[in-house]
Design a protein around this motif. Sequence first.
Motif, mmCIF file in Angstrom:
data_model
loop_
_atom_site.group_PDB
_atom_site.id
_atom_site.type_symbol
_atom_site.label_atom_id
_atom_site.label_comp_id
_atom_site.label_asym_id
_atom_site.label_seq_id
_atom_site.Cartn_x
_atom_site.Cartn_y
_atom_site.Cartn_z
ATOM 1 N N LEU A 210 -12.930 -1.226 -4.952
ATOM 2 C CA LEU A 210 -12.206 -0.390 -3.997
ATOM 3 C C LEU A 210 -12.206 -1.022 -2.610
ATOM 4 C CD1 LEU A 210 -13.602 3.168 -4.804
ATOM 5 C CD2 LEU A 210 -11.433 2.179 -5.548
ATOM 6 N N SER B 166 0.861 -1.171 0.000
ATOM 7 C CA SER B 166 0.000 0.000 0.000
ATOM 8 C C SER B 166 0.905 1.231 0.000
ATOM 9 C CB SER B 166 -0.914 -0.004 1.219
ATOM 10 O OG SER B 166 -1.855 1.057 1.129
ATOM 11 N N ALA C 49 -4.390 2.290 -3.343
ATOM 12 C CA ALA C 49 -3.784 3.507 -2.799
ATOM 13 C C ALA C 49 -2.409 3.763 -3.397
ATOM 14 C CB ALA C 49 -3.696 3.409 -1.271
ATOM 15 N N ASP D 37 -7.240 3.122 0.898
ATOM 16 C CA ASP D 37 -7.677 3.622 -0.411
ATOM 17 C C ASP D 37 -8.453 4.925 -0.263
ATOM 18 O OD1 ASP D 37 -6.655 1.223 -1.282
ATOM 19 O OD2 ASP D 37 -8.579 0.373 -1.909
#
Length: 303
Positions: free
Chosen positions: A125, A87, A106, A141
């Motif tokens: 998402l 991430s 992200a 995200d």
Amino acid sequence: MTGLRVSDEVRAAVDEGSPVLALESTIFTHGLPRPRNLEVARLAEQLVRDLGVVPATIGVVDGVPTVGLSPREIERLSTSDGVVKASLRDLAVAAVKGLSAGTTVAATAHLAHRAGIRVFSTGGLGGVHRGAQQTFDESADLGTLATLPLVVVSAGVKSILDIPLTLERLETLNLAVVGYRTTDYPGFYIADSGHDIEYEVDSPSEIADIARVRDALGIASTLLVANPVAAERELPPELHDEVLARALAAAAEGGIEGHDTTPFLLDFIQRETGGRSLDVNVDVYCGNVALGAEIAVALAAAR
């Protein structure tokens, strides 16, 4: 752009104002089984090219965040053991440690924006997890996309999440959500999660217009385009609800918590549907890739 490598093809397309579409790598590093993961990665890139758009698949190779992975790098990330999931918070650590990684929504969104790319297609998402009132478990995200002026196409959030709370958070974070030819908010595997959104858009050009006005107004958050899977391709809602209920019960009984929850639930659903959920996953992704490419073309034309 210290620490970031952008392929010559992607850099040239961005500089020329040609359409480019960002694609994530976690779908083939962690989201799909081998060898289907590599097949889907190649299929997505070819689908984008067939629509006259440059694909920019994003990942980390030996510590180098890369926008526009080569075919060999995609194959390597798809087939190598030891590839981690990164991430946004993990990018600097992966860089210093020389790790190879698939990038989440992200991380992909951040790197795409750094490279000057405006449109990004993904499957589903991340969002607010069930029980977040006690655990504060929410995907990175959301906070990341709230700071980036992108257009992101997805089939909503995964149905294993708390969709009503996620929609509330999107509003709080000033993340605009529009449904592509619908006001039914999709739930990834299913076309209608049972929750509505306010705005419907009818064409890629309308989406491009909204993004252009957003930019002119100085709004620095992502425009989220909710693109449902075709009704004839969705997981039957009754089957979906029944399997999800059993998956949640199994997770609770097994004490599955935190970052282990999502992979556990998705694996459970895949096994209990005999792989049908995996087929839906691929259909969702390809539909979002195609729409994202069309939006990229519309944005480039508007410029």
